[in-house]
Design a protein around this motif. Sequence first.
Motif, mmCIF file in Angstrom:
data_model
loop_
_atom_site.group_PDB
_atom_site.id
_atom_site.type_symbol
_atom_site.label_atom_id
_atom_site.label_comp_id
_atom_site.label_asym_id
_atom_site.label_seq_id
_atom_site.Cartn_x
_atom_site.Cartn_y
_atom_site.Cartn_z
ATOM 1 N N ALA A 146 7.772 -4.293 -4.364
ATOM 2 C CA ALA A 146 6.464 -4.344 -4.964
ATOM 3 C C ALA A 146 5.488 -3.316 -3.681
ATOM 4 C CB ALA A 146 5.987 -5.525 -5.082
ATOM 5 N N ALA A 147 6.026 -3.446 -2.770
ATOM 6 C CA ALA A 147 5.073 -2.334 -1.286
ATOM 7 C C ALA A 147 5.302 -1.527 -2.015
ATOM 8 C CB ALA A 147 5.502 -3.025 0.196
ATOM 9 N N ALA A 148 6.367 -1.337 -1.712
ATOM 10 C CA ALA A 148 7.100 0.979 -2.011
ATOM 11 C C ALA A 148 6.070 1.439 -3.146
ATOM 12 C CB ALA A 148 8.729 1.068 -2.100
ATOM 13 N N ARG A 149 6.000 0.663 -4.517
ATOM 14 C CA ARG A 149 5.616 0.729 -5.552
ATOM 15 C C ARG A 149 4.717 1.490 -5.683
ATOM 16 N NH1 ARG A 149 8.453 1.023 -10.432
ATOM 17 N NH2 ARG A 149 6.789 2.263 -10.833
ATOM 18 N N ARG A 150 3.592 -0.067 -4.405
ATOM 19 C CA ARG A 150 1.931 0.033 -4.742
ATOM 20 C C ARG A 150 2.032 1.282 -3.430
ATOM 21 N NH1 ARG A 150 -1.616 -3.907 -4.197
ATOM 22 N NH2 ARG A 150 -3.695 -2.846 -3.628
ATOM 23 N N VAL A 151 2.342 1.826 -2.546
ATOM 24 C CA VAL A 151 2.031 2.728 -2.091
ATOM 25 C C VAL A 151 2.702 4.501 -2.472
ATOM 26 C CG1 VAL A 151 3.675 4.964 0.403
ATOM 27 C CG2 VAL A 151 2.408 2.434 0.206
ATOM 28 N N ALA A 152 3.704 3.961 -3.822
ATOM 29 C CA ALA A 152 4.027 5.125 -5.112
ATOM 30 C C ALA A 152 2.840 5.061 -6.086
ATOM 31 C CB ALA A 152 4.983 5.000 -5.532
ATOM 32 N N ASP A 153 1.721 4.048 -5.998
ATOM 33 C CA ASP A 153 1.508 4.619 -7.090
ATOM 34 C C ASP A 153 -0.276 4.688 -6.843
ATOM 35 O OD1 ASP A 153 2.475 4.072 -9.416
ATOM 36 O OD2 ASP A 153 2.618 1.697 -9.529
ATOM 37 N N SER A 154 -0.676 4.768 -5.351
ATOM 38 C CA SER A 154 -1.912 4.647 -5.436
ATOM 39 C C SER A 154 -2.408 5.681 -4.313
ATOM 40 C CB SER A 154 -2.487 3.460 -4.539
ATOM 41 O OG SER A 154 -1.575 3.379 -3.434
ATOM 42 N N ALA A 155 -2.656 6.484 -4.853
ATOM 43 C CA ALA A 155 -4.013 7.951 -4.356
ATOM 44 C C ALA A 155 -4.320 7.994 -2.735
ATOM 45 C CB ALA A 155 -4.489 8.450 -5.617
ATOM 46 N N GLU A 156 -4.709 5.978 -2.684
ATOM 47 C CA GLU A 156 -5.528 6.184 -1.620
ATOM 48 C C GLU A 156 -4.424 5.163 -0.323
ATOM 49 O OE1 GLU A 156 -8.537 3.582 -2.071
ATOM 50 O OE2 GLU A 156 -9.064 4.594 -4.102
ATOM 51 N N VAL A 157 -5.138 5.359 0.796
ATOM 52 C CA VAL A 157 -4.115 5.119 2.004
ATOM 53 C C VAL A 157 -3.831 3.107 1.403
ATOM 54 C CG1 VAL A 157 -3.399 4.956 4.053
ATOM 55 C CG2 VAL A 157 -3.286 7.154 2.398
ATOM 56 N N LYS A 158 -3.472 2.954 1.492
ATOM 57 C CA LYS A 158 -3.480 1.266 1.447
ATOM 58 C C LYS A 158 -3.478 0.441 3.431
ATOM 59 C CE LYS A 158 -5.122 -0.013 -2.938
ATOM 60 N NZ LYS A 158 -4.604 0.834 -3.391
ATOM 61 N N PHE A 159 -2.662 0.521 3.056
ATOM 62 C CA PHE A 159 -2.280 0.175 4.465
ATOM 63 C C PHE A 159 -0.961 1.231 5.549
ATOM 64 C CE2 PHE A 159 1.226 -0.610 1.546
ATOM 65 C CZ PHE A 159 0.424 -1.230 0.724
ATOM 66 N N ASN A 160 -0.962 1.199 6.691
ATOM 67 C CA ASN A 160 -0.570 2.325 7.266
ATOM 68 C C ASN A 160 -0.136 1.793 8.557
ATOM 69 O OD1 ASN A 160 0.290 4.667 7.184
ATOM 70 N ND2 ASN A 160 -1.084 5.842 7.099
ATOM 71 N N PRO A 161 1.217 2.369 9.111
ATOM 72 C CA PRO A 161 2.230 1.922 7.461
ATOM 73 C C PRO A 161 2.956 1.434 7.053
ATOM 74 C CG PRO A 161 3.048 2.245 10.274
ATOM 75 C CD PRO A 161 1.938 1.787 9.861
ATOM 76 N N LEU A 162 3.534 2.307 5.764
ATOM 77 C CA LEU A 162 4.543 1.074 5.406
ATOM 78 C C LEU A 162 5.790 1.215 5.996
ATOM 79 C CD1 LEU A 162 4.785 -1.323 2.949
ATOM 80 C CD2 LEU A 162 5.599 1.157 1.478
ATOM 81 N N TYR A 163 6.349 0.218 6.543
ATOM 82 C CA TYR A 163 7.054 -0.573 7.382
ATOM 83 C C TYR A 163 8.625 -1.369 6.516
ATOM 84 C CZ TYR A 163 9.824 -1.120 11.774
ATOM 85 O OH TYR A 163 11.062 -1.264 12.700
ATOM 86 N N LEU A 164 9.487 -0.826 6.165
ATOM 87 C CA LEU A 164 10.377 -1.891 5.451
ATOM 88 C C LEU A 164 11.432 -1.215 6.839
ATOM 89 C CD1 LEU A 164 10.839 0.677 2.572
ATOM 90 C CD2 LEU A 164 9.360 -1.465 2.839
ATOM 91 N N TYR A 165 11.884 -2.995 6.968
ATOM 92 C CA TYR A 165 12.969 -2.932 7.399
ATOM 93 C C TYR A 165 14.998 -4.253 6.762
ATOM 94 C CZ TYR A 165 11.654 -7.663 8.939
ATOM 95 O OH TYR A 165 11.727 -8.942 9.231
ATOM 96 N N GLY A 166 15.694 -3.884 7.148
ATOM 97 C CA GLY A 166 16.797 -4.563 6.601
ATOM 98 C C GLY A 166 17.441 -3.690 6.524
ATOM 99 N N GLY A 167 19.151 -4.534 6.577
ATOM 100 C CA GLY A 167 20.241 -4.670 7.440
ATOM 101 C C GLY A 167 20.610 -3.163 6.080
#
Length: 463
Positions: A146-167
């Motif tokens: 959902a976070a990734a989609r949000r970044v992809a969809d919106s032309a505005e910067v909502k949260f910076n950075p988006l930090y994705l983590y996992g194994g």
Amino acid sequence: MAVEPTGFDDRARWERVRARLRAEIGETQYRSWVRQLGFEGLTDGVVTLTVASRFVRDWIVSRYVDRLRALWALEDASVRAVTVDVVAPEVAMAQTADDDETAPADGAQTGVAPLASALRNASAPLDVRYTFANFVVGKPNEFAHAAARRVADSAEVKFNPLYLYGGVGLGKTHLMHAIAWHIREHIPERRVIYLSAEAFMYQFVRALRFKDTMAFKELFRSVDVLLIDDVQFISGKESTQEEFFHTFNALVDQNRQIVISADRQPKDLDRVEERLRSRLGWGLVADLHPTDYELRLGIVLARHEALAPHLPVPHRVLEFLAHRITGNVRELEGALIRIVAHANFVGRPVTLDSTQELLRDLLRANDRHVTIEEIQRRVAEHYNMRLADMTSDRRARAVARPRQVAMFLSKSLTQRSLPDIGRKFGGRDHTTVMHAVRKIEELRQSDSSFAEDVELLRRMLEG
Ligand code: ADP
Ligand code: MG
């Protein structure tokens, strides 16, 4: 203009010089650096080449200029020198991003701005399969998705950075490429760069060496979305990280969306300096949990559909894969590919037996060797209770809850049956184990710090 209009012959010579250098230094170096050179002309024994940034210029001068001169001399004995000029970068970026793999022409000839080509060289190629459409969403990854989609969809910067983590193999790279693809398709005027942290640091260290971080910033400043994969590999001297930190902040200040991935949370990036570490956690941190059975089944179903929709694979076989290959999605895909390829080659239908036979090694590697005793020991240690209480009759919460956690982990990390597990916990009934599993599942839903605790234990036991 000091330089005369370029003669046709000189240009042909330049092509030959480039081709020779390309053969000498190899494809990677060529693409990263030499391809960015434009040919301006040859006058009075001086060859003039152009490039978009000072930092690329310095790099080329320090590494290749002698070779270039020698190669030119083979073409034309009157050549005494090769100079590289920095030309003002154009900010416009060509939209056809991956079209130039084989094109021999350089920026000046095709009309592609040099900076644009520098940017494209900076960005690693995107995998065509890694799109949102091909990403299967389940509980373990829904938040990150959902976070990734949000970044992809919106032309505005909502949260910076988006930090994705996992194994490893849980879809971080897939999501990053998906963001890049999505933006290219829907908002093509936004400029996107995707690259590994190693490549990013490499460029950055070069810039530092030539005292040219401005050029570096300039190169990345014309980018709207910067995706940096695997930042756990960022390391280095404090001064380097210091500069990196400032560059990072500058990009954030200019409202560039940054997306970061790593195999761990910001605070566990042990080679990264504290200030940068905490800065990385300022935006939105979203983790990809280890896959669960439903998600794995969803992924195999989707992959089967994409790979070989007409080759019947019994549902039981797909379920079997989702059940047994639990570590890494890449392995799960690999297993399916093997089955499909084998069925195609030998022309026999896929069965559970043939699958087990075919995947013997892989299955063995995926069989967890964690024992119930080990789980009990680790869990007891973790909650600071006596190991003996794993099997005792004591029912105090401080003892009963960890015991339930251990039962839950025994169920999910071993192949043992409920009655088996019950026996190992002081001869308890299988319904007690079932109750424990449900209870812990409930608590994981309602209490996120508890969920993290259990996750931590699971990772320790698996690793
Ligand atoms: P990571 O970067 O986290 O190590 P990748 O993004 O490279 O993992 O994913 C490994 C493989 O698994 C890729 O082929 C990717 O397409 C696939 N994969 C991972 N998660 C999913 C998912 N939720 N849906 C579809 N494919 C997935
Ligand atoms: Mg990756």
